[in-house]
Design an enzyme around this catalytic site. Structure first.
Site, PDB file in Angstrom:
ATOM      1  N   HIS A 164       0.842  -1.205   0.000  1.00  0.00           N
ATOM      2  CA  HIS A 164       0.000   0.000   0.000  1.00  0.00           C
ATOM      3  C   HIS A 164       0.879   1.257   0.000  1.00  0.00           C
ATOM      4  CE1 HIS A 164      -3.559   2.450   1.472  1.00  0.00           C
ATOM      5  NE2 HIS A 164      -2.551   3.212   1.869  1.00  0.00           N
ATOM      6  N   GLU A 165       1.864   1.289   0.896  1.00  0.00           N
ATOM      7  CA  GLU A 165       2.722   2.477   1.008  1.00  0.00           C
ATOM      8  C   GLU A 165       3.537   2.704  -0.265  1.00  0.00           C
ATOM      9  OE1 GLU A 165       2.158   4.556   3.177  1.00  0.00           O
ATOM     10  OE2 GLU A 165       0.967   3.270   4.468  1.00  0.00           O
ATOM     11  N   HIS A 168       1.629   4.252  -3.038  1.00  0.00           N
ATOM     12  CA  HIS A 168       1.524   5.725  -2.940  1.00  0.00           C
ATOM     13  C   HIS A 168       2.651   6.397  -3.722  1.00  0.00           C
ATOM     14  CE1 HIS A 168      -1.906   6.507  -0.465  1.00  0.00           C
ATOM     15  NE2 HIS A 168      -1.457   5.806   0.565  1.00  0.00           N
ATOM     16  N   TYR A 179      -4.302  14.773  -2.592  1.00  0.00           N
ATOM     17  CA  TYR A 179      -4.692  14.021  -1.399  1.00  0.00           C
ATOM     18  C   TYR A 179      -5.823  14.715  -0.652  1.00  0.00           C
ATOM     19  CZ  TYR A 179      -3.677  10.279   1.918  1.00  0.00           C
ATOM     20  OH  TYR A 179      -3.738   9.143   2.697  1.00  0.00           O
ATOM     21  N   GLU A 188      -6.021   6.745  -2.189  1.00  0.00           N
ATOM     22  CA  GLU A 188      -6.065   5.700  -1.157  1.00  0.00           C
ATOM     23  C   GLU A 188      -6.548   4.369  -1.729  1.00  0.00           C
ATOM     24  OE1 GLU A 188      -5.192   4.970   1.904  1.00  0.00           O
ATOM     25  OE2 GLU A 188      -4.036   6.803   1.769  1.00  0.00           O
ATOM     26  N   ASP A 261     -10.101  13.706   7.933  1.00  0.00           N
ATOM     27  CA  ASP A 261      -9.367  12.774   7.079  1.00  0.00           C
ATOM     28  C   ASP A 261      -9.211  13.329   5.654  1.00  0.00           C
ATOM     29  OD1 ASP A 261      -8.158  10.350   6.242  1.00  0.00           O
ATOM     30  OD2 ASP A 261     -10.100   9.463   5.718  1.00  0.00           O
ATOM     31  N   HIS A 266      -9.605   8.161   3.475  1.00  0.00           N
ATOM     32  CA  HIS A 266      -9.606   6.750   3.880  1.00  0.00           C
ATOM     33  C   HIS A 266     -11.028   6.233   4.101  1.00  0.00           C
ATOM     34  CE1 HIS A 266      -5.554   8.068   5.214  1.00  0.00           C
ATOM     35  NE2 HIS A 266      -5.177   6.842   4.938  1.00  0.00           N
TER      36      HIS A 266
HETATM   37 ZN    ZN Z   1      -2.550   5.227   2.193  1.00  0.00          ZN
END
Ligand code: ZN
Length: 345
Positions: A164-165, A168, A179, A188, A261, A266
């Site tokens: 996941h990271e 990005h 974002y 996301e 958020d 998310h």
């Molecule tokens: Zn993320």
């Protein structure tokens, strides 16, 4: 916040979840979550020098793992680099192996040579902060906390979080989705989709065998939750007095419009996540092969930084038509999926 090259900060645990933990808990659990929130805020906007331009042969990985030794200075002390043998530190080895598996997935399946498609070095820092309840991509590298040991395990434990990271980083180099709001939720969602696909690829699972859970194994056993998010059933990943309930919607009717958020990056990611799951399960087989490829090409070639859900939907449909045909099973499955989540009519 815009996820620009200079100051991208994309964390796996959203601020609203940390706030819930602070609100619902006492003692160490509360203190650790609060400290994570404070450190996260301090980190935002910080800029770093990048020294990760690579000169390695095409298709070869270049990994480095650093140890922050419970500090918040990055990158920390070098703990393992490409080709060196295992260390006694499990988090170091997990970061090394997880970033390697993610590199292999993108290279072998989509022909992508690292984050920038030019062999960029994959840098990770483990043991960031003290009992730090998060993992993040800061625009240059991955960073993992150890978790508080009460609610969270160490953040390198789940391969899908590592993937996941890293995704990005790819998003930042390609669509560079801002974002915030819908573009942020797409950012996301792309990380969740490919995070899950990499796990499925490693486990050789087809779309019906996969758990479609982000971060399974991240919660300590006492916590009532399968993981952070569910692509298969958004809103059902966890429900625990110490965390509250998973707030993700699966349909535009439940779209979150509030300011938390970054405008629900998310939270509303549940909607495109569910569209991906629906399309993948309608097609069957290995999800990374067809629907995954369509999503990857959409991210790489089609989305702009300010894309909204509807534009993303139309892009996936156009790419599906180009690759598989206007009346193909794949195109129909994708149209049906985006309709089912209320993004298109
Ligand atoms: Zn993320």
């Amino acid at each position: 916040m815009n996820c620009q090259h200079q100051n991208c900060f994309c964390s796996i645990i959203p601020p609203h979840l940390l706030s819930e933990i602070v609100y619902r808990n006492t003692g160490k659990t509360r203190e650790n979550a609060l400290q994570t929130l404070i450190t996260t805020e301090q980190f935002r906007g910080m800029r770093q020098n990048s020294s990760s331009t690579a000169f390695v042969p095409i298709g070869q990985k270049w990994r480095v793992v650093f140890d922050a030794r419970a500090n918040t200075y990055l990158p920390g002390v070098l703990a393992r680099s490409e080709g060196s043998s295992k260390t006694r530190d499990i988090a170091v080895n997990e970061a090394y192996d997880g970033s390697g598996a993610t590199y292999d997935f993108y290279w072998q399946i989509y022909g992508r040579n690292s984050i920038d498609d030019r062999g960029m070095r994959l840098s990770s820092t483990v043991h960031y902060g003290k009992n730090y309840d998060n993992a993040f991509w800061n625009g240059y590298q991955m960073v993992y906390g150890d978790g508080d040991g009460i609610i969270f395990e160490r953040f390198t434990k789940s391969i899908d979080i590592i993937a996941h990271e890293l995704t990005h980083g790819i998003t930042q180099r390609e669509a560079n989705l801002a974002y915030y709001g819908q573009s942020g939720a797409l950012n996301e969602s792309m990380s969740d989709v490919f995070g899950s696909l990499i796990k499925q690829w490693i486990l050789k699972q087809n779309s019906s065998q996969a758990d479609w859970i982000m971060g399974s194994g991240l919660f300590k056993p006492k916590i009532k939750g399968l993981g952070l998010r569910s692509l298969k059933q958004p809103g059902t990943a966890y429900d625990d007095p110490r965390l509250g309930k998973d707030p993700q919607p699966a349909h535009m009717d439940e779209y979150y419009n509030g300011p938390e958020d970054n405008g629900g990056v998310h939270i509303n990611s549940g909607i495109p996540n569910y569209a991906f799951y629906l399309a993948a399960s309608a097609i069957g087989g290995y999800a990374w092969e067809r629907i995954g490829r369509i999503w990857y090409l959409t991210l790489r070639d089609s989305l702009r930084w300010d894309a909204n859900f509807e534009q993303a939907a139309q892009s996936t449909i156009i790419i599906a038509k180009q690759i598989y045909g206007v009346r193909s099973k794949e195109t129909n499955a994708i149209i049906k999926a985006w309709r089912q989540v209320g993004v298109i009519r």
